[in-house]
Design an enzyme around this catalytic site. Structure first.
Site, PDB file in Angstrom:
ATOM      1  N   GLN A  85       0.644  -1.568   0.151  1.00 22.56           N
ATOM      2  CA  GLN A  85       0.058  -0.137   0.019  1.00 22.56           C
ATOM      3  C   GLN A  85       0.893   1.059   0.044  1.00 22.56           C
ATOM      4  O   GLN A  85       1.596   1.638   0.850  1.00 22.56           O
ATOM      5  CB  GLN A  85      -0.727   0.488   1.065  1.00 22.56           C
ATOM      6  CG  GLN A  85      -2.121   0.637   0.983  1.00 22.56           C
ATOM      7  CD  GLN A  85      -3.081   0.429   1.897  1.00 22.56           C
ATOM      8  OE1 GLN A  85      -3.800   0.129   2.558  1.00 22.56           O
ATOM      9  NE2 GLN A  85      -4.133   2.115   2.392  1.00 22.56           N
ATOM     10  N   PHE A  86       0.943   1.657  -1.069  1.00 30.88           N
ATOM     11  CA  PHE A  86       2.172   2.933  -1.180  1.00 30.88           C
ATOM     12  C   PHE A  86       1.432   4.053  -0.649  1.00 30.88           C
ATOM     13  O   PHE A  86       2.356   4.904  -0.466  1.00 30.88           O
ATOM     14  CB  PHE A  86       2.609   3.070  -2.563  1.00 30.88           C
ATOM     15  CG  PHE A  86       1.635   3.546  -3.558  1.00 30.88           C
ATOM     16  CD1 PHE A  86       1.535   5.313  -3.922  1.00 30.88           C
ATOM     17  CD2 PHE A  86       0.279   2.991  -4.527  1.00 30.88           C
ATOM     18  CE1 PHE A  86       0.901   5.875  -4.503  1.00 30.88           C
ATOM     19  CE2 PHE A  86      -0.285   3.719  -5.150  1.00 30.88           C
ATOM     20  CZ  PHE A  86      -0.206   4.571  -5.316  1.00 30.88           C
ATOM     21  N   THR A  87       0.154   3.957  -0.747  1.00 30.28           N
ATOM     22  CA  THR A  87      -0.765   5.565  -0.035  1.00 30.28           C
ATOM     23  C   THR A  87      -0.431   5.836   1.056  1.00 30.28           C
ATOM     24  O   THR A  87      -0.516   6.675   1.899  1.00 30.28           O
ATOM     25  CB  THR A  87      -2.286   5.421  -0.410  1.00 30.28           C
ATOM     26  OG1 THR A  87      -2.457   3.968   0.866  1.00 30.28           O
ATOM     27  CG2 THR A  87      -2.420   5.196  -1.978  1.00 30.28           C
TER      28      THR A  87
END
Length: 145
Positions: A78-80
């Site tokens: 989850q790069f966010t």
């Protein structure tokens, strides 16, 4: 590297209505990488997660690790987690690591967790995933390194 650890009684991840990973009791991990993350960073985080004592013992104290309760891990990229919201209303994700390098780090991180004799299920790196879980407690911990 950033990891959100959620103690769960169950969790699953789907892509296009197909279940890719599913666990019962354990951790749902939301995992993000930065370009500066090293092998040492990944080793440290895997070791801390494998030994973190946040499951209840017979006295209802958080004193047991995921290994002690035979728990499993659902690891979701989850790069966010690297969203920068300081300016404007649209988050910037420039702090997130390079896609290809982060994909390799994600696979390696999951292998490091498996080296602790943990069952690790995963989603699909870079995919549009649907994650459902029952947070137990709720217990949610943010780790950064």
């Amino acid at each position: 590297m950033k990891v959100v650890i959620q103690r769960v009684s169950e969790a699953k991840v789907t892509v296009d209505d197909k279940i890719l990973g599913q666990i019962d009791q354990g951790f749902c991990l939301l995992v993000a990488f930065a370009d500066e993350d090293t092998e040492e960073t990944l080793d440290y985080m895997a070791r801390k997660i494998a030994n973190m004592r946040i499951f209840s013992d017979a006295d209802d104290k958080m004193n047991l690790s995921i290994k002690d309760v035979n728990g499993q891990i659902l690891s979701i990229s989850q790069f966010t987690l690297y969203a920068d919201t300081k300016h404007g209303n649209r988050p910037s994700f420039t702090g997130a690591g390079n896609f290809e390098a982060s994909s390799r780090k994600y696979d390696h991180f999951n292998d490091l967790l498996r080296a602790y004799n943990l069952t690790v299920e995963t989603g699909e790196f870079g995919a549009d995933m649907q994650v459902s879980l029952t947070n137990d407690g709720p217990v949610t911990i943010l780790m950064e390194r």
